[in-house]
Write an enzyme that holds these catalytic residues in place. Structure first.
Site, PDB file in Angstrom:
ATOM      1  N   SER A   1      -9.505   1.734   3.170  1.00 15.86           N
ATOM      2  CA  SER A   1      -8.695   2.491   2.240  1.00 15.86           C
ATOM      3  C   SER A   1      -7.697   1.645   1.451  1.00 15.86           C
ATOM      4  O   SER A   1      -7.075   2.143   0.508  1.00 15.86           O
ATOM      5  CB  SER A   1      -7.936   3.578   3.015  1.00 15.86           C
TER       6      SER A   1
ATOM      7  N   LYS B   1       0.842  -1.193   0.000  1.00 17.51           N
ATOM      8  CA  LYS B   1       0.000   0.000   0.000  1.00 17.51           C
ATOM      9  C   LYS B   1       0.875   1.240   0.000  1.00 17.51           C
ATOM     10  O   LYS B   1       1.888   1.301   0.709  1.00 17.51           O
ATOM     11  CB  LYS B   1      -0.911  -0.035   1.232  1.00 17.51           C
TER      12      LYS B   1
ATOM     13  N   SER C   1      -9.622  -0.704   7.384  1.00 14.16           N
ATOM     14  CA  SER C   1      -9.112  -0.468   6.031  1.00 14.16           C
ATOM     15  C   SER C   1      -8.397  -1.649   5.391  1.00 14.16           C
ATOM     16  O   SER C   1      -8.033  -1.579   4.222  1.00 14.16           O
ATOM     17  CB  SER C   1      -8.183   0.754   6.019  1.00 14.16           C
TER      18      SER C   1
END
Length: 483
Positions: A153, A78, A177
């Site tokens: 996210s 990420k 997330s």
């Protein structure tokens, strides 16, 4: 989609000399080239660097190095986790040109374990969102239905795994997330105990809530990655020094006799009928295979969303104060320093980040601190005590991950409260600091995945992964792939 090798399979074959490390890397790069133009999971792909690192892993194997649990395994990271020499944008204009000068602890541990970081994935800006619609750098689409969001996210990491572009990925989980996009995309997503994995090199959002965790197709692969990245790190003062168990060995712990807690607070208003049916069926499978299902009570869980959306924005307000156009990141042209601060943040931050900064600054301001932030922290303590009491009666707690399956693009974009409520079942695990995993448990009538959440006591990652592993051995939901 052809079935991809699991991380466990790749690592075993590379260690045994049956497969060069570059083979899985090339397969992943080909799938990224084929699919990512439509799905948008990646913000940056390191094609040449990945091949070089694969060759280096082969050299380590040839020299007889055997302690390589992730030998040759391609991993996506990420883009709020620093990997030295690579862009780290957090999905934001304010960091669009920032290149990380150092390595996050988890990136160091991945390399030491023989893994190959293949690229950086898209996310809601600064990890603030539940749909990956808030990224300033592009849209990520759910591979099961491209008109629907992948969750957030960590949407890019979830899509990369679900679409077979990588076998495993890293995300960060502040209020769900990792687990929510895992549920929306039909993969496994684990949020470890707070402090189990070092946050050094993770761009901070909510420092008392953030935790890095793996996304994978199987609980076995998630256990493999967690074993590589967990452990003490003096650079993160909140990182726990507890020894790291052999999570992969704990997967075989018997399911029979495991006490599975069910809290009615997770099954109230707003939960869709199809999600409830899939989760109820999953719990029924655990019961039929020897688990004891018991009722538990979490009376303060209903305050979780209000509590979280005071604490997280307050910490974000403090953490994001460093992006001022002076030290690094985007700097706007202006006549004086005050205008430069203002213009740099106005141009660099998106609407959701600005909203949370303003909420957090208000909650921390003079005259309001005790009324809002301090009171939210007291409620957080009550919620943590609820879990402590519940876990005296059970080993794990099972619930839905989200009230519904993945929603359509734009469906909640203009209603922040509705978006925040998408995290209603995941937030409590972050507030309490406990481990929780999302595991695929079915599909709705539109073919969109449903996730089962399994939560455990602090540092009981082995137990929640074991229950998830047993469930996957009894079902085939995780074997289904997007067309």
């Amino acid at each position: 989609m052809a079935t991809m090798q699991t991380a466990t399979e790749i690592a075993a074959r590379v260690r045994e000399g049956k497969q060069p490390a570059g083979e899985a890397v090339r397969a992943c790069l080909e799938r990224i080239e084929q699919l990512d133009g439509e799905l948008g999971a990646f913000l940056w792909v390191d094609r040449e660097g990945a091949q070089r690192r694969a060759d280096a892993v082969d050299q380590r194997v040839a020299k007889g190095e055997t302690d390589l649990p992730l030998a040759g395994v391609p991993v996506a990271v990420k883009d709020n986790i620093c990997v030295a020499g690579t862009p780290t944008t957090c999905g934001s204009r304010i960091l669009e040109k920032f290149v990380a000068p150092y390595e996050a602890h988890v990136a160091e541990r991945l390399r030491a374990a023989g893994a190959i970081v293949i690229g950086k994935t898209n996310l809601d800006e600064f990890a603030m969102g539940s749909s990956t619609e808030n990224s300033a750098l592009g849209v990520t689409r759910n591979p099961w239905n491209r008109g629907h969001v992948p969750g957030g996210s960590s949407g890019g990491s979830a899509v990369a795994v679900a679409a077979g572009m990588v076998p495993v990925a890293l995300g960060s989980d502040t209020g769900g997330s990792v687990r929510q996009p895992a549920s929306f995309c039909g993969v496994v997503g684990l949020k470890p105990t707070y402090g189990r994995v070092s946050r050094y090199g993770l761009v901070a959002f909510g420092s008392s809530l953030d935790q890095i965790g793996p996304l994978a197709r199987t609980a076995e692969d998630a256990a493999l990655v967690l074993g590589a990245i967990a452990g003490a790190d003096a650079r993160d003062t909140t990182c726990l020094e507890a020894p790291v168990p052999a999570y992969a060995d704990e997967l075989a712990a018997p399911l029979a006799g495991t006490r599975v807690g069910i809290a009615r607070e997770y099954f109230g208003e707003g939960l869709s009928d199809e999600t409830r049916a899939a989760v109820d069926a999953a719990i029924g499978i655990l019961r039929a295979n020897g688990a004891d299902v018991v009722d538990v009570h979490l009376p303060h869980m209903t305050y979780g969303v209000a509590c979280y959306y005071l604490i997280a924005p307050a910490e974000a307000s403090s953490n994001l104060a460093r992006y001022d156009g002076v030290h690094y990141g985007h700097r706007a042209a202006a006549n004086d320093i005050i205008d430069m601060y203002s213009a740099s943040r106005e141009e660099g931050f998106g609407a959701e980040v600005k909203r949370r900064i303003m909420l957090g600054t208000y909650a921390l301001s003079s005259g309001y601190y005790d009324a809002y932030y301090a009171r939210a922290m007291k409620v957080r303590t009550l919620l943590r005590r609820d879990f402590e009491h519940a876990f005296k009666q059970c080993d794990v707690i099972c619930s839905p991950v989200t009230p519904t399956t993945a929603f359509a693009f734009g469906e909640k974009a203009d209603d922040p409260l509705a978006m925040y409520l998408a995290d209603v079942y995941t937030i409590s695990a972050n507030l309490a600091g406990i481990p929780a995993v999302s595991v695929p448990c079915g599909f709705d009538g539109r073919g969109l995945p449903v996730g089962l959440q399994i939560m455990g006591k602090p540092l009981a990652e082995g137990k929640v992964l074991s229950v998830a592993h047993h469930y996957q051995s009894l079902t085939d939901h995780h074997k289904k792939v997007p067309s």
